[in-house]
Design an enzyme around this catalytic site. Structure first.
Site, PDB file in Angstrom:
ATOM      1  N   CYS A 170      70.237  64.647   0.191  1.00  5.34           N
ATOM      2  CA  CYS A 170      70.709  64.132   1.471  1.00  5.34           C
ATOM      3  C   CYS A 170      71.675  65.161   2.056  1.00  5.34           C
ATOM      4  O   CYS A 170      72.440  65.778   1.303  1.00  5.34           O
ATOM      5  CB  CYS A 170      71.432  62.803   1.252  1.00  5.34           C
ATOM      6  SG  CYS A 170      72.057  62.056   2.777  1.00  5.34           S
TER       7      CYS A 170
ATOM      8  N   ARG B  35      75.836  51.388   0.137  1.00  2.00           N
ATOM      9  CA  ARG B  35      76.654  52.261  -0.720  1.00  2.00           C
ATOM     10  C   ARG B  35      78.133  52.003  -0.523  1.00  2.00           C
ATOM     11  O   ARG B  35      78.664  52.101   0.585  1.00  2.00           O
ATOM     12  CB  ARG B  35      76.327  53.734  -0.435  1.00  2.00           C
ATOM     13  CG  ARG B  35      77.030  54.701  -1.400  1.00  2.00           C
ATOM     14  CD  ARG B  35      76.470  56.123  -1.314  1.00  2.00           C
ATOM     15  NE  ARG B  35      75.040  56.115  -1.568  1.00  2.00           N
ATOM     16  CZ  ARG B  35      74.109  56.385  -0.644  1.00  2.00           C
ATOM     17  NH1 ARG B  35      74.448  56.731   0.565  1.00  2.00           N
ATOM     18  NH2 ARG B  35      72.833  56.323  -0.958  1.00  2.00           N
TER      19      ARG B  35
ATOM     20  N   CYS C  20      74.249  64.674  -2.307  1.00  2.00           N
ATOM     21  CA  CYS C  20      74.523  64.641  -0.870  1.00  2.00           C
ATOM     22  C   CYS C  20      75.424  65.815  -0.510  1.00  2.00           C
ATOM     23  O   CYS C  20      76.462  66.028  -1.160  1.00  2.00           O
ATOM     24  CB  CYS C  20      75.246  63.348  -0.499  1.00  2.00           C
ATOM     25  SG  CYS C  20      74.452  61.888  -1.170  1.00  2.00           S
TER      26      CYS C  20
ATOM     27  N   CYS D 135      89.317  61.976  10.407  1.00  2.00           N
ATOM     28  CA  CYS D 135      88.752  63.037   9.569  1.00  2.00           C
ATOM     29  C   CYS D 135      89.715  64.190   9.304  1.00  2.00           C
ATOM     30  O   CYS D 135      90.208  64.846  10.232  1.00  2.00           O
ATOM     31  CB  CYS D 135      87.475  63.585  10.205  1.00  2.00           C
ATOM     32  SG  CYS D 135      86.633  64.750   9.103  1.00  2.00           S
TER      33      CYS D 135
ATOM     34  N   CYS E 184      86.287  71.819  11.918  1.00  2.00           N
ATOM     35  CA  CYS E 184      85.269  71.207  12.782  1.00  2.00           C
ATOM     36  C   CYS E 184      85.817  71.002  14.194  1.00  2.00           C
ATOM     37  O   CYS E 184      86.935  70.515  14.365  1.00  2.00           O
ATOM     38  CB  CYS E 184      84.833  69.862  12.192  1.00  2.00           C
ATOM     39  SG  CYS E 184      83.572  69.041  13.180  1.00  2.00           S
TER      40      CYS E 184
ATOM     41  N   CYS F 153      87.314  63.534  15.514  1.00  2.00           N
ATOM     42  CA  CYS F 153      87.262  62.221  14.855  1.00  2.00           C
ATOM     43  C   CYS F 153      88.632  61.905  14.234  1.00  2.00           C
ATOM     44  O   CYS F 153      89.146  62.667  13.401  1.00  2.00           O
ATOM     45  CB  CYS F 153      86.187  62.214  13.782  1.00  2.00           C
ATOM     46  SG  CYS F 153      84.606  62.871  14.395  1.00  2.00           S
TER      47      CYS F 153
ATOM     48  N   CYS G 151      70.370  57.570   6.429  1.00  2.00           N
ATOM     49  CA  CYS G 151      71.557  57.084   5.736  1.00  2.00           C
ATOM     50  C   CYS G 151      72.596  56.925   6.835  1.00  2.00           C
ATOM     51  O   CYS G 151      73.055  57.919   7.411  1.00  2.00           O
ATOM     52  CB  CYS G 151      71.998  58.106   4.687  1.00  2.00           C
ATOM     53  SG  CYS G 151      73.566  57.657   3.925  1.00  2.00           S
TER      54      CYS G 151
HETATM   55  N1  SAM Z   1      80.272  66.363  10.508  1.00  2.00           N
HETATM   56  C1  SAM Z   1      79.269  65.468  10.118  1.00  2.00           C
HETATM   57  C2  SAM Z   1      79.328  64.148  10.851  1.00  2.00           C
HETATM   58  O1  SAM Z   1      80.345  63.787  11.376  1.00  2.00           O
HETATM   59  O2  SAM Z   1      78.306  63.460  10.880  1.00  2.00           O
HETATM   60  C3  SAM Z   1      79.219  65.223   8.625  1.00  2.00           C
HETATM   61  C4  SAM Z   1      80.478  65.106   7.797  1.00  2.00           C
HETATM   62  S1  SAM Z   1      81.506  63.684   8.106  1.00  2.00           S
HETATM   63  C5  SAM Z   1      82.922  64.114   7.148  1.00  2.00           C
HETATM   64  C6  SAM Z   1      80.699  62.364   7.257  1.00  2.00           C
HETATM   65  C7  SAM Z   1      81.311  60.995   7.286  1.00  2.00           C
HETATM   66  O3  SAM Z   1      82.436  60.933   6.417  1.00  2.00           O
HETATM   67  C8  SAM Z   1      81.881  60.492   8.596  1.00  2.00           C
HETATM   68  O4  SAM Z   1      80.875  60.031   9.442  1.00  2.00           O
HETATM   69  C9  SAM Z   1      82.773  59.350   8.130  1.00  2.00           C
HETATM   70  O5  SAM Z   1      82.045  58.143   8.081  1.00  2.00           O
HETATM   71  C10 SAM Z   1      83.176  59.775   6.723  1.00  2.00           C
HETATM   72  N2  SAM Z   1      84.618  60.055   6.624  1.00  2.00           N
HETATM   73  C11 SAM Z   1      85.238  61.197   6.976  1.00  2.00           C
HETATM   74  N3  SAM Z   1      86.573  61.112   6.780  1.00  2.00           N
HETATM   75  C12 SAM Z   1      86.809  59.872   6.281  1.00  2.00           C
HETATM   76  C13 SAM Z   1      87.990  59.178   5.870  1.00  2.00           C
HETATM   77  N4  SAM Z   1      89.183  59.732   5.962  1.00  2.00           N
HETATM   78  N5  SAM Z   1      87.867  57.913   5.417  1.00  2.00           N
HETATM   79  C14 SAM Z   1      86.629  57.341   5.330  1.00  2.00           C
HETATM   80  N6  SAM Z   1      85.483  57.951   5.689  1.00  2.00           N
HETATM   81  C15 SAM Z   1      85.566  59.199   6.177  1.00  2.00           C
HETATM   82 FE1  SF4 Z   2      83.698  66.982  12.206  1.00  2.00          FE
HETATM   83 FE2  SF4 Z   2      84.866  65.298  10.533  1.00  2.00          FE
HETATM   84 FE3  SF4 Z   2      83.978  64.428  12.872  1.00  2.00          FE
HETATM   85 FE4  SF4 Z   2      82.198  65.165  10.956  1.00  2.00          FE
HETATM   86  S1  SF4 Z   2      83.610  63.454  10.873  1.00  2.00           S
HETATM   87  S2  SF4 Z   2      82.150  65.686  13.141  1.00  2.00           S
HETATM   88  S3  SF4 Z   2      83.378  66.844   9.997  1.00  2.00           S
HETATM   89  S4  SF4 Z   2      85.644  65.936  12.573  1.00  2.00           S
END
Ligand code: SAM
Ligand code: SF4
Ligand code: DTB
Length: 328
Positions: A135, A267, A103, A65, A58, A62, A195
């Site tokens: 979802c 949740r 989801c 992530c 991606c 973040c 959500c």
């Molecule tokens: N890329 C899209 C976005 O950012 O909206 C969808 C996928 S993203 C992985 C979905 C959610 O997963 C993030 O908004 C975050 O809240 C959660 N998430 C991702 N990595 C995480 C982690 N290491 N610990 C807790 N929550 C996490």
């Molecule tokens: Fe990309 Fe992860 Fe950020 Fe979602 S949370 S936008 S998958 S880097």
């Protein structure tokens, strides 16, 4: 319980929410439970199954992530978008195992029109065809894309605020809070359920947590479902060294969410596998009424299905347990 507990409000102040969060724990949980019982069946826990339909690579940064391409040290197998038939087959399996909602998450910054989006629409139609709630979480959306998802029958779109407006810039620099809010508005405008929740344990303060809840409570109507994630620190991400939060912080956050979002499904999401059975039950008592169910979240392990079966059995009513024992 105060006279206003359980009233749907959109005018919470950050101070009011932070004060609730900091109540003596037993009073906080008691009040949250009273609100929970007024708006929900206290014995019902929704099971939502989660699948990563496109993994890693991606372009967003973040900090939490594992799927961000910026975090090169993460040990992750990237995978391109799955094929719709395979996804629907996994949804059917999740349904047979007891999941009510399916989801699907894609590690995209935003949706692009074309064959891949068409494939996601096919997945949504397939999951809805099984009689499950569907979802998706696909990153940023434009209004016409939200409209196509609505037409495919999508139940809810997941797009988290993740943190407070004040702390957000410390977590993600490749997009703004306003970008998030724009996507959420596009989803809402098409009649799709929202959500929307966030993560705790990323170094934010209680005030940040209260501030995020204030933004959620300001939405009219409130988001139908609110995932509360505890950071899963993943090796190779900038937050890898974060201390795992005390489970009681999650209990407090769930209770505060329940008090300011009385009718929403709250949740208990990522980070649940670090909680023992009793801490999870405390979260359910404090107002959580949904869990992610299945051995993996998107890329990290979840509480196992076997453990969850035990959790469900433990919270089942004694009468039902006796019937089950007799049936053996
Ligand atoms: N890329 C899209 C976005 O950012 O909206 C969808 C996928 S993203 C992985 C979905 C959610 O997963 C993030 O908004 C975050 O809240 C959660 N998430 C991702 N990595 C995480 C982690 N290491 N610990 C807790 N929550 C996490
Ligand atoms: Fe990309 Fe992860 Fe950020 Fe979602 S949370 S936008 S998958 S880097
Ligand atoms: C949400 O709030 N949590 C889920 C779901 N929405 C998409 C994702 C949790 C991901 C945890 C880290 C991982 O497994 O990659």
């Amino acid at each position: 319980m105060t006279a206003r507990d359980g009233v749907i409000r959109h005018d919470w102040t950050v101070e009011e929410i932070a004060d609730l969060h900091e109540l003596p724990l037993l009073e906080l949980v008691g009040r949250a439970n009273a609100v929970h019982r007024r708006h929900h069946d206290p014995n019902a826990v929704q099971k939502a199954s989660l699948l990563s339909i496109k993994t890693g690579g991606c372009p967003e940064d973040c900090a939490y992530c594992p799927q961000s391409a910026h975090h090169r040290e993460v040990d992750l197998d990237r995978a391109k978008l799955m094929d719709p038939d395979g996804v629907v087959a996994l949804a059917a399996r999740a349904k047979a195992a007891g999941a009510e909602r399916f989801c699907m998450g894609a590690a995209w910054r935003e949706v692009r029109d074309g064959a891949e989006f068409d494939a996601v629409l096919e997945m949504v139609r397939g999951v809805r065809g099984l009689g499950m709630e569907a979802c998706v979480t696909l990153g940023m959306l434009q209004p016409h894309q939200a409209q196509r998802l609505a037409e495919a029958g999508l139940t809810a779109y997941n797009h988290n605020l993740d943190s407070s407006p004040e702390y957000y810039g410390r977590i993600t620099t490749t997009r703004t809070y306003e970008d998030r809010l724009r996507t959420l508005a596009a989803v809402r405008a098409c009649g799709i359920e929202l959500c929307c929740g966030g993560i705790i344990g990323m170094g934010e303060t209680v005030r940040d947590r209260a501030s995020m809840l204030q933004v959620l409570a300001g939405f009219e109507p409130h988001p139908e479902s609110v995932p509360i994630n505890a950071l899963v620190p993943v090796a190779g991400t900038p937050l890898a060294g974060s201390r795992r939060i005390d489970p009681l912080e999650l209990v407090r956050m769930v209770a505060a969410a329940r008090l300011v979002l009385p009718a929403s499904t709250v949740r208990l999401s990522a980070g649940r596998s670090a909680l023992n059975r009793e801490a999870q039950i405390l979260c359910l008592l404090a107002g959580a009424n949904s869990i992610f169910y299945g051995d993996t979240l998107l890329t990290t392990p979840n509480a196992g299905i076997g453990e969850d079966a035990e959790l469900m059995a433990a919270i089942g009513s004694p009468a039902r347990r006796h019937e089950e024992e007799r049936a053996l």
